[in-house]
Design an enzyme around this catalytic site. Structure first.
Site, PDB file in Angstrom:
ATOM      1  N   TYR A  50       0.839  -1.204   0.000  1.00  0.00           N
ATOM      2  CA  TYR A  50       0.000   0.000   0.000  1.00  0.00           C
ATOM      3  C   TYR A  50       0.872   1.251   0.000  1.00  0.00           C
ATOM      4  CZ  TYR A  50      -3.630  -3.380   1.400  1.00  0.00           C
ATOM      5  OH  TYR A  50      -4.472  -4.466   1.470  1.00  0.00           O
ATOM      6  N   ILE A 237     -12.603  -5.536   7.866  1.00  0.00           N
ATOM      7  CA  ILE A 237     -11.634  -4.440   7.980  1.00  0.00           C
ATOM      8  C   ILE A 237     -11.997  -3.294   7.033  1.00  0.00           C
ATOM      9  CG2 ILE A 237      -9.636  -5.637   8.963  1.00  0.00           C
ATOM     10  CD1 ILE A 237      -8.750  -6.230   6.002  1.00  0.00           C
ATOM     11  N   LYS A 239     -12.190   0.225   5.393  1.00  0.00           N
ATOM     12  CA  LYS A 239     -11.243   1.354   5.403  1.00  0.00           C
ATOM     13  C   LYS A 239     -12.044   2.658   5.423  1.00  0.00           C
ATOM     14  CE  LYS A 239      -9.009   4.817   3.201  1.00  0.00           C
ATOM     15  NZ  LYS A 239      -9.607   5.982   2.490  1.00  0.00           N
ATOM     16  N   SER A 240     -11.635   3.572   6.279  1.00  0.00           N
ATOM     17  CA  SER A 240     -12.134   4.938   6.175  1.00  0.00           C
ATOM     18  C   SER A 240     -11.103   5.879   6.758  1.00  0.00           C
ATOM     19  CB  SER A 240     -13.467   5.105   6.908  1.00  0.00           C
ATOM     20  OG  SER A 240     -13.872   6.460   6.781  1.00  0.00           O
TER      21      SER A 240
HETATM   22  N1  LIG Z   1      -5.699  -8.695   0.930  1.00  0.00           N
HETATM   23  C1  LIG Z   1      -6.065  -8.013  -0.135  1.00  0.00           C
HETATM   24  O1  LIG Z   1      -5.738  -8.367  -1.273  1.00  0.00           O
HETATM   25  C2  LIG Z   1      -6.915  -6.778   0.051  1.00  0.00           C
HETATM   26  C3  LIG Z   1      -7.573  -6.218  -1.067  1.00  0.00           C
HETATM   27  C4  LIG Z   1      -8.366  -5.089  -0.846  1.00  0.00           C
HETATM   28  C5  LIG Z   1      -8.493  -4.560   0.428  1.00  0.00           C
HETATM   29  N2  LIG Z   1      -7.798  -5.084   1.498  1.00  0.00           N
HETATM   30  C6  LIG Z   1      -7.886  -4.522   2.855  1.00  0.00           C
HETATM   31  O2  LIG Z   1      -9.267  -4.340   3.192  1.00  0.00           O
HETATM   32  C7  LIG Z   1      -9.499  -2.973   3.528  1.00  0.00           C
HETATM   33  C8  LIG Z   1     -10.914  -2.552   3.170  1.00  0.00           C
HETATM   34  O3  LIG Z   1     -11.173  -2.708   1.783  1.00  0.00           O
HETATM   35  P1  LIG Z   1     -11.274  -1.464   0.776  1.00  0.00           P
HETATM   36  O4  LIG Z   1     -10.497  -0.333   1.285  1.00  0.00           O
HETATM   37  O5  LIG Z   1     -10.924  -2.033  -0.567  1.00  0.00           O
HETATM   38  O6  LIG Z   1     -12.826  -1.145   0.695  1.00  0.00           O
HETATM   39  P2  LIG Z   1     -14.024  -0.896   1.732  1.00  0.00           P
HETATM   40  O7  LIG Z   1     -13.533  -0.912   3.124  1.00  0.00           O
HETATM   41  O8  LIG Z   1     -15.109  -1.825   1.333  1.00  0.00           O
HETATM   42  O9  LIG Z   1     -14.474   0.581   1.327  1.00  0.00           O
HETATM   43  C9  LIG Z   1     -13.660   1.688   1.551  1.00  0.00           C
HETATM   44  C10 LIG Z   1     -14.332   2.897   0.925  1.00  0.00           C
HETATM   45  O10 LIG Z   1     -15.607   3.107   1.539  1.00  0.00           O
HETATM   46  C11 LIG Z   1     -15.687   4.419   2.091  1.00  0.00           C
HETATM   47  N3  LIG Z   1     -16.401   4.278   3.372  1.00  0.00           N
HETATM   48  C12 LIG Z   1     -15.955   3.660   4.498  1.00  0.00           C
HETATM   49  N4  LIG Z   1     -16.888   3.695   5.475  1.00  0.00           N
HETATM   50  C13 LIG Z   1     -17.943   4.356   4.957  1.00  0.00           C
HETATM   51  C14 LIG Z   1     -19.213   4.717   5.481  1.00  0.00           C
HETATM   52  N5  LIG Z   1     -19.563   4.402   6.729  1.00  0.00           N
HETATM   53  N6  LIG Z   1     -20.068   5.418   4.668  1.00  0.00           N
HETATM   54  C15 LIG Z   1     -19.717   5.738   3.400  1.00  0.00           C
HETATM   55  N7  LIG Z   1     -18.528   5.414   2.851  1.00  0.00           N
HETATM   56  C16 LIG Z   1     -17.652   4.727   3.615  1.00  0.00           C
HETATM   57  C17 LIG Z   1     -14.257   4.887   2.271  1.00  0.00           C
HETATM   58  O11 LIG Z   1     -14.166   6.299   2.132  1.00  0.00           O
HETATM   59  P3  LIG Z   1     -13.340   7.274   3.145  1.00  0.00           P
HETATM   60  O12 LIG Z   1     -12.031   6.637   3.439  1.00  0.00           O
HETATM   61  O13 LIG Z   1     -13.222   8.523   2.329  1.00  0.00           O
HETATM   62  O14 LIG Z   1     -14.194   7.456   4.356  1.00  0.00           O
HETATM   63  C18 LIG Z   1     -13.550   4.177   1.114  1.00  0.00           C
HETATM   64  O15 LIG Z   1     -13.698   4.938  -0.077  1.00  0.00           O
HETATM   65  C19 LIG Z   1      -8.398  -2.242   2.729  1.00  0.00           C
HETATM   66  O16 LIG Z   1      -8.237  -0.910   3.165  1.00  0.00           O
HETATM   67  C20 LIG Z   1      -7.222  -3.143   2.981  1.00  0.00           C
HETATM   68  O17 LIG Z   1      -6.710  -2.934   4.286  1.00  0.00           O
HETATM   69  C21 LIG Z   1      -7.036  -6.226   1.310  1.00  0.00           C
END
Ligand SMILES: NC(=O)c1ccc[n+]([C@@H]2O[C@H](COP(=O)([O-])OP(=O)(O)OC[C@H]3O[C@@H](n4cnc5c(N)ncnc54)[C@H](OP(=O)(O)O)[C@@H]3O)[C@@H](O)[C@H]2O)c1
Length: 281
Positions: A50, A237, A239-240
């Site tokens: 990341y 997990i 992300k925000s």
């Molecule tokens: N192992 C892997 O290959 C892999 C792949 C993908 C992800 N991950 C991990 O999983 C974590 C989460 O997945 P992700 O970041 O892809 O997606 P996610 O958590 O499904 O979504 C994150 C997005 O949603 C927004 N958000 C968060 N809470 C919200 C709420 N209550 N209301 C409205 N919007 C909201 C965030 O915006 P803001 O930040 O602007 O609030 C961000 O744009 C990653 O950060 C990473 O640590 C791992």
């Protein structure tokens, strides 16, 4: 003992993908992670990939302010890239992650996805890291069931044990793991880490989910998260970088969804009827 004890018992942590990309966002991102820690989030997920180490640096900054004496309360997870996951490459990759995080150990170290390095090599390196106290546990990510079974068989052959988790894409938009992977992991007593549990934010905007949640005083995001962790064998997990959203998301750890609400959700996003290949984000 709860299946989530390795994650300090809480079903919702914080993701950090996309943090660390822009210098101008450093202050709000570090503040968001600190906010999460101060509100009681115990699990932080990051990776060397990341922002090329930038997200780990943000976590490190936030942890410095949080206090080294409270380190044992936390579960810090990071990941090695497959191209670094050789017998000799894994050790310096982990040491570099620890320097960026400002830590002497991580709680769980994951192989980010399967690459060309044989499992034996990665596992021998993981075992050395555990022996040296640089990691407490190891695990994998983006492994479908046959890969996970082969990984566990390799552990056994090497006389090792310890795959703590498998982190995969699991959300209402990706229910495939429910068909075979999640039940098999649960039977092994291995919790699943659900990444992208909000469908990259899409589920938080879902009007139909919002309508189901409204009578319960829940937002669409809270419903989506409470649903992902409903079995007690899954940790999510989201992300925000926004403190109010972090609070909103974390509160979902306390929500128990009544059966009729689960049925309404199933009608919107049906469970898988057959094997689906594992999706990756
Ligand atoms: N192992 C892997 O290959 C892999 C792949 C993908 C992800 N991950 C991990 O999983 C974590 C989460 O997945 P992700 O970041 O892809 O997606 P996610 O958590 O499904 O979504 C994150 C997005 O949603 C927004 N958000 C968060 N809470 C919200 C709420 N209550 N209301 C409205 N919007 C909201 C965030 O915006 P803001 O930040 O602007 O609030 C961000 O744009 C990653 O950060 C990473 O640590 C791992």
């Amino acid at each position: 003992m709860s299946m989530l004890s390795v994650f300090k018992g809480l079903a919702i942590g914080l993701g950090t993908w996309n943090m660390g990309e822009r210098a101008s966002a450093a202050q709000p991102e570090v503040a968001a992670i600190r906010h999460a820690l101060e509100r009681g989030v115990r699990l932080i997920d990051t990776a060397e990939m990341y922002a090329d180490g930038g997200a780990e640096r943000r976590v490190g900054e936030a942890l410095k302010a949080y206090g080294a004496n409270r380190r044992d309360e936390l579960c810090i997870v990071t990941k090695v890239l497959p191209q670094n996951a050789s017998r000799t490459g894994t050790i310096p990759a982990c040491e570099a992650s620890l320097r960026r995080l400002g830590l002497d150990h991580v709680d769980i170290y994951l192989l980010h996805w399967e690459g060309r390095v044989p499992y034996e090599q990665t596992l021998e390196a993981f075992a050395e890291l555990r022996e040296r106290g640089l990691i407490r546990h190891w695990g994998v990510s983006n492994f479908d069931l046959p890969q996970l079974e082969q990984w566990c068989a390799t552990e056994q052959r090497l006389g090792l044990s310890g795959c703590a988790t498998n982190q995969v894409y699991y959300s209402l938009l990706a229910r495939g793991p429910e068909f075979d992977l999640l039940p098999a992991m649960t039977a092994k007593g291995m919790p699943l880490m659900a990444y992208t549990p909000l469908g990259s934010g899409e589920l938080a905007e879902d009007e139909q989910l919002a309508a189901i949640g409204r009578p319960l005083g829940l937002t669409a995001a809270q419903l989506a998260l409470a649903w992902v962790v409903r079995s007690g064998a899954v940790v999510a997990i989201p992300k925000s970088s926004t403190p109010a959203r972090i609070d909103e998301n974390f509160a979902a750890a306390q929500v128990v969804l009544p059966p009729e609400v689960r049925a309404q959700i199933d009608a919107l996003y049906p469970p898988p009827k057959r094997k689906q290949s594992l999706q990756m984000v």
